[in-house]
Design a protein around this motif. Structure first.
Motif, PDB file in Angstrom:
ATOM      1  N   MET A  50      43.399  28.134   6.541  1.00  0.00           N
ATOM      2  CA  MET A  50      42.027  28.553   6.808  1.00  0.00           C
ATOM      3  C   MET A  50      41.567  28.316   8.253  1.00  0.00           C
ATOM      4  O   MET A  50      40.934  29.179   8.842  1.00  0.00           O
ATOM      5  CB  MET A  50      41.060  27.818   5.875  1.00  0.00           C
ATOM      6  CG  MET A  50      41.349  27.982   4.422  1.00  0.00           C
ATOM      7  SD  MET A  50      41.034  29.678   3.916  1.00  0.00           S
ATOM      8  CE  MET A  50      41.672  29.630   2.266  1.00  0.00           C
ATOM      9  N   PHE A  51      41.866  27.161   8.799  1.00  0.00           N
ATOM     10  CA  PHE A  51      41.278  26.810  10.089  1.00  0.00           C
ATOM     11  C   PHE A  51      42.127  27.206  11.283  1.00  0.00           C
ATOM     12  O   PHE A  51      41.648  27.869  12.200  1.00  0.00           O
ATOM     13  CB  PHE A  51      40.956  25.312  10.149  1.00  0.00           C
ATOM     14  CG  PHE A  51      39.895  24.909   9.171  1.00  0.00           C
ATOM     15  CD1 PHE A  51      38.740  25.644   9.030  1.00  0.00           C
ATOM     16  CD2 PHE A  51      40.053  23.801   8.381  1.00  0.00           C
ATOM     17  CE1 PHE A  51      37.754  25.290   8.127  1.00  0.00           C
ATOM     18  CE2 PHE A  51      39.076  23.424   7.465  1.00  0.00           C
ATOM     19  CZ  PHE A  51      37.923  24.176   7.341  1.00  0.00           C
ATOM     20  N   ASP A  52      43.372  26.801  11.316  1.00  0.00           N
ATOM     21  CA  ASP A  52      44.179  27.024  12.516  1.00  0.00           C
ATOM     22  C   ASP A  52      44.337  28.503  12.867  1.00  0.00           C
ATOM     23  O   ASP A  52      44.091  28.869  14.017  1.00  0.00           O
ATOM     24  CB  ASP A  52      45.537  26.322  12.384  1.00  0.00           C
ATOM     25  CG  ASP A  52      46.200  26.136  13.732  1.00  0.00           C
ATOM     26  OD1 ASP A  52      45.483  25.854  14.721  1.00  0.00           O
ATOM     27  OD2 ASP A  52      47.429  26.275  13.813  1.00  0.00           O
ATOM     28  N   PRO A  53      44.716  29.385  11.943  1.00  0.00           N
ATOM     29  CA  PRO A  53      44.894  30.784  12.355  1.00  0.00           C
ATOM     30  C   PRO A  53      43.582  31.480  12.738  1.00  0.00           C
ATOM     31  O   PRO A  53      43.600  32.489  13.440  1.00  0.00           O
ATOM     32  CB  PRO A  53      45.515  31.454  11.124  1.00  0.00           C
ATOM     33  CG  PRO A  53      45.193  30.577   9.985  1.00  0.00           C
ATOM     34  CD  PRO A  53      45.049  29.192  10.536  1.00  0.00           C
ATOM     35  N   ASN A  54      42.468  30.933  12.303  1.00  0.00           N
ATOM     36  CA  ASN A  54      41.165  31.527  12.602  1.00  0.00           C
ATOM     37  C   ASN A  54      40.465  30.828  13.763  1.00  0.00           C
ATOM     38  O   ASN A  54      39.326  31.150  14.081  1.00  0.00           O
ATOM     39  CB  ASN A  54      40.289  31.485  11.348  1.00  0.00           C
ATOM     40  CG  ASN A  54      40.839  32.396  10.286  1.00  0.00           C
ATOM     41  OD1 ASN A  54      40.794  33.607  10.424  1.00  0.00           O
ATOM     42  ND2 ASN A  54      41.409  31.818   9.229  1.00  0.00           N
ATOM     43  N   MET A 109      52.923  17.035   7.172  1.00  0.00           N
ATOM     44  CA  MET A 109      52.824  18.252   6.360  1.00  0.00           C
ATOM     45  C   MET A 109      52.186  19.396   7.150  1.00  0.00           C
ATOM     46  O   MET A 109      52.603  20.552   7.004  1.00  0.00           O
ATOM     47  CB  MET A 109      52.043  17.989   5.077  1.00  0.00           C
ATOM     48  CG  MET A 109      52.815  17.206   4.058  1.00  0.00           C
ATOM     49  SD  MET A 109      51.828  16.987   2.554  1.00  0.00           S
ATOM     50  CE  MET A 109      53.025  16.265   1.453  1.00  0.00           C
ATOM     51  N   ILE A 110      51.209  19.093   7.997  1.00  0.00           N
ATOM     52  CA  ILE A 110      50.615  20.126   8.847  1.00  0.00           C
ATOM     53  C   ILE A 110      51.682  20.709   9.767  1.00  0.00           C
ATOM     54  O   ILE A 110      51.835  21.930   9.864  1.00  0.00           O
ATOM     55  CB  ILE A 110      49.419  19.559   9.660  1.00  0.00           C
ATOM     56  CG1 ILE A 110      48.201  19.390   8.750  1.00  0.00           C
ATOM     57  CG2 ILE A 110      49.084  20.461  10.850  1.00  0.00           C
ATOM     58  CD1 ILE A 110      47.037  18.646   9.384  1.00  0.00           C
ATOM     59  N   ASP A 111      52.451  19.848  10.423  1.00  0.00           N
ATOM     60  CA  ASP A 111      53.502  20.319  11.328  1.00  0.00           C
ATOM     61  C   ASP A 111      54.622  21.025  10.569  1.00  0.00           C
ATOM     62  O   ASP A 111      55.126  22.060  11.005  1.00  0.00           O
ATOM     63  CB  ASP A 111      54.079  19.164  12.142  1.00  0.00           C
ATOM     64  CG  ASP A 111      53.122  18.663  13.214  1.00  0.00           C
ATOM     65  OD1 ASP A 111      52.091  19.330  13.460  1.00  0.00           O
ATOM     66  OD2 ASP A 111      53.415  17.593  13.797  1.00  0.00           O
ATOM     67  N   GLY A 112      55.018  20.460   9.428  1.00  0.00           N
ATOM     68  CA  GLY A 112      56.095  21.067   8.643  1.00  0.00           C
ATOM     69  C   GLY A 112      55.723  22.446   8.128  1.00  0.00           C
ATOM     70  O   GLY A 112      56.517  23.393   8.223  1.00  0.00           O
ATOM     71  N   THR A 120      53.572  30.938   9.029  1.00  0.00           N
ATOM     72  CA  THR A 120      52.379  31.200   9.839  1.00  0.00           C
ATOM     73  C   THR A 120      51.428  32.046   9.013  1.00  0.00           C
ATOM     74  O   THR A 120      51.765  33.160   8.603  1.00  0.00           O
ATOM     75  CB  THR A 120      52.750  31.948  11.134  1.00  0.00           C
ATOM     76  OG1 THR A 120      53.683  31.159  11.865  1.00  0.00           O
ATOM     77  CG2 THR A 120      51.516  32.203  11.984  1.00  0.00           C
ATOM     78  N   PHE A 121      50.266  31.509   8.748  1.00  0.00           N
ATOM     79  CA  PHE A 121      49.254  32.248   7.998  1.00  0.00           C
ATOM     80  C   PHE A 121      48.538  33.215   8.929  1.00  0.00           C
ATOM     81  O   PHE A 121      48.338  32.923  10.108  1.00  0.00           O
ATOM     82  CB  PHE A 121      48.229  31.279   7.376  1.00  0.00           C
ATOM     83  CG  PHE A 121      48.778  30.446   6.267  1.00  0.00           C
ATOM     84  CD1 PHE A 121      48.823  30.947   4.971  1.00  0.00           C
ATOM     85  CD2 PHE A 121      49.250  29.173   6.498  1.00  0.00           C
ATOM     86  CE1 PHE A 121      49.338  30.178   3.934  1.00  0.00           C
ATOM     87  CE2 PHE A 121      49.763  28.399   5.474  1.00  0.00           C
ATOM     88  CZ  PHE A 121      49.811  28.899   4.184  1.00  0.00           C
ATOM     89  N   LYS A 122      48.162  34.364   8.384  1.00  0.00           N
ATOM     90  CA  LYS A 122      47.439  35.363   9.157  1.00  0.00           C
ATOM     91  C   LYS A 122      45.946  35.014   9.168  1.00  0.00           C
ATOM     92  O   LYS A 122      45.429  34.473   8.193  1.00  0.00           O
ATOM     93  CB  LYS A 122      47.630  36.749   8.541  1.00  0.00           C
ATOM     94  CG  LYS A 122      49.043  37.246   8.624  1.00  0.00           C
ATOM     95  CD  LYS A 122      49.177  38.605   7.973  1.00  0.00           C
ATOM     96  CE  LYS A 122      50.632  39.023   8.023  1.00  0.00           C
ATOM     97  NZ  LYS A 122      50.901  40.212   7.249  1.00  0.00           N
ATOM     98  N   PRO A 123      45.268  35.367  10.266  1.00  0.00           N
ATOM     99  CA  PRO A 123      43.817  35.158  10.283  1.00  0.00           C
ATOM    100  C   PRO A 123      43.149  35.969   9.170  1.00  0.00           C
ATOM    101  O   PRO A 123      43.678  36.983   8.720  1.00  0.00           O
ATOM    102  CB  PRO A 123      43.394  35.687  11.652  1.00  0.00           C
ATOM    103  CG  PRO A 123      44.632  35.668  12.478  1.00  0.00           C
ATOM    104  CD  PRO A 123      45.771  35.899  11.514  1.00  0.00           C
ATOM    105  N   MET A 124      42.005  35.504   8.734  1.00  0.00           N
ATOM    106  CA  MET A 124      41.243  36.195   7.698  1.00  0.00           C
ATOM    107  C   MET A 124      39.798  36.290   8.146  1.00  0.00           C
ATOM    108  O   MET A 124      39.444  35.825   9.232  1.00  0.00           O
ATOM    109  CB  MET A 124      41.360  35.457   6.370  1.00  0.00           C
ATOM    110  CG  MET A 124      40.751  34.062   6.392  1.00  0.00           C
ATOM    111  SD  MET A 124      40.709  33.232   4.809  1.00  0.00           S
ATOM    112  CE  MET A 124      42.419  33.045   4.442  1.00  0.00           C
ATOM    113  N   GLU A 125      38.977  36.846   7.298  1.00  0.00           N
ATOM    114  CA  GLU A 125      37.540  36.918   7.579  1.00  0.00           C
ATOM    115  C   GLU A 125      37.049  35.498   7.854  1.00  0.00           C
ATOM    116  O   GLU A 125      37.195  34.613   7.010  1.00  0.00           O
ATOM    117  CB  GLU A 125      36.818  37.521   6.368  1.00  0.00           C
ATOM    118  CG  GLU A 125      35.322  37.571   6.491  1.00  0.00           C
ATOM    119  CD  GLU A 125      34.832  38.419   7.642  1.00  0.00           C
ATOM    120  OE1 GLU A 125      33.857  38.009   8.280  1.00  0.00           O
ATOM    121  OE2 GLU A 125      35.435  39.483   7.916  1.00  0.00           O
TER     122      GLU A 125
END
Length: 182
Positions: free
Chosen positions: A26-30, A90-93, A99-104
């Motif tokens: 939710m946060f990093d890709p956005n 776990m965040i780094d792993g 890689t999650f895609k950005p969302m709304e």
């Protein structure tokens, strides 16, 4: 009745996994920050891309844990060191394998806020924290007893969100971070 230590640490581990998924999805890709040392990790990662966010979080927490040794109980300290290390790894792993895609952005801040909030709430119920804001607030509370832990956490997180907005030059993403923090 208090749970046994194995059950406690299994619940903390599951919360760390939920925390890592919420952050990475939710946060990093956005490009949304909710403050804390993870938010500082995002800023440092932006400035020094070779340093993974989770690793930065661990490094930033070391001084707090050293100070915490004196001011908070050893059980809380050890479980928090564990939670910080596990959630950061776990965040780094997870970032390394997917890689999650950005969302709304509004969905990201609302659902990310719920996911991270639930994971942190579970950890606190189990006597742990991921360090950063919560641990900093506990330590400040010893010096400023008139303020609540919640007020101190909010002040620290909002300060980091403002700093994040300045570095990324995005008031909009900072406002989303404020919504997620709420």
């Amino acid at each position: 009745m208090k749970r046994n230590v194995l059950t406690q640490y299994l619940i903390i581990t599951a919360s760390c996994a939920l925390h890592a998924v919420g952050f990475n999805w939710m946060f990093d890709p956005n490009h949304i920050s909710v403050g804390g040392f993870t938010g500082l990790g995002q800023i440092i990662n932006y400035l020094l891309p070779g340093l993974p966010i989770g690793t930065i979080v661990i490094i930033l927490n070391v001084p707090l844990f050293v100070l915490g040794w004196r001011f908070i109980g050893k059980d809380f300290l050890f479980s928090s060191i564990y939670a910080t290390a596990v959630s950061s790894l776990m965040i780094d792993g997870l970032a390394a394998v997917h890689t999650f895609k950005p969302m709304e952005p509004i969905l990201a801040c609302l659902y990310g806020g719920v996911i991270i909030g639930v994971s942190c709430g579970i950890m606190l119920r189990e006597g742990a924290t991921t360090g950063g804001t919560e641990l900093g607030a506990w330590l400040l509370k010893a010096k400023i007893p008139g303020l609540s832990i919640g007020t101190l956490c909010l002040a620290i997180d909002l300060t980091i969100i403002v700093f994040y907005a300045a570095v990324f030059r995005s008031l909009e993403n900072a406002l989303y971070g404020g919504i997620a923090l709420y």
